[in-house]
Design a protein around this motif. Sequence first.
Motif, mmCIF file in Angstrom:
data_model
loop_
_atom_site.group_PDB
_atom_site.id
_atom_site.type_symbol
_atom_site.label_atom_id
_atom_site.label_comp_id
_atom_site.label_asym_id
_atom_site.label_seq_id
_atom_site.Cartn_x
_atom_site.Cartn_y
_atom_site.Cartn_z
ATOM 1 N N ASP A 184 -6.030 -9.296 3.299
ATOM 2 C CA ASP A 184 -6.042 -7.847 3.523
ATOM 3 C C ASP A 184 -6.989 -7.105 2.578
ATOM 4 O O ASP A 184 -7.670 -6.161 2.993
ATOM 5 N N ASN A 185 -7.035 -7.508 1.307
ATOM 6 C CA ASN A 185 -7.899 -6.789 0.360
ATOM 7 C C ASN A 185 -9.376 -6.961 0.709
ATOM 8 O O ASN A 185 -10.173 -6.016 0.579
ATOM 9 N N GLN A 189 -10.022 -4.721 3.868
ATOM 10 C CA GLN A 189 -10.118 -3.297 3.550
ATOM 11 C C GLN A 189 -11.413 -2.974 2.813
ATOM 12 O O GLN A 189 -12.041 -1.938 3.073
ATOM 13 N N GLN A 190 -11.830 -3.859 1.931
ATOM 14 C CA GLN A 190 -13.080 -3.623 1.205
ATOM 15 C C GLN A 190 -14.272 -3.658 2.149
ATOM 16 O O GLN A 190 -15.208 -2.856 2.026
#
Length: 265
Positions: A140-141, A144-145
């Motif tokens: 997820d990180n 999102q980035q």
Amino acid sequence: MLTVAKVSQGRGPFYKVEFSNGEKLRLSEDTVVRHRLLKGQELDEKTLDEIKQESKEDMGFQLALNYLSYQLRTEKEIRTYLKDNEIESVDRHKIVERLKELNLVNDLVYGESYIRTQMRLGDKGPRVLQQKLKQKGLQDNDIQQALYLYEADEQFNVALHTAKKALRKFHHSSQREVQQKLQQLLMTKGFNSDISKSVLAEIDFSEIEEQENDALDLQGEKLWRKNQRFEPAKRRQKVKQSLYQKGFQLDQIDAFIRGKEEADE
């Protein structure tokens, strides 16, 4: 003790090494050099077992490099590819870690590249792209980035292009129905309601509006024939209801029905 009986160039970056006990291995140049596998070289069974293990990892590593030579891949894609090629789990892990150390596999870099390509060539909004990157195994990180690159202005431009392209496919429909279809399309493509509303406000529906009467006549004729088995009041109600659901104005519908009833008298 065993000895190396023969060393010959194989396909690609591999060598074919034959041993005095009759075994033949396909080894990378790194393994051949590391163990100094020249004709006549002596080695024990333990060393041969180490070489066999290295050969499996080398084989998987070369397969992964070839797989990466066509395009960027995610860590999940590499692991799946190696598994499909029957590379053992422990070797798959070593290979992936080796590729990551060489920066040949980097999920964030993959995600950013994917988003840039979709911004330039695609027709999807952030929500759909997020789902696709999730399916490709990104965390997820990283997702999102990567999505930070897809700013609101770019989303609007992609959505507007998508809507204008789709607009050409809508014929013989009311303006309201076309607007509803475009809004539904953009939501399905992954754009949020604010972007969808901004795009609809930007589109020129004048041509659709000009053709609305023709569209009403065309669809109305079909419905009038379809419902001819009903008595007049029921027929009128069903045609009126269907045309209203398709987005036509009530005064237009009433005028059409009056004209049909007068012509039938």
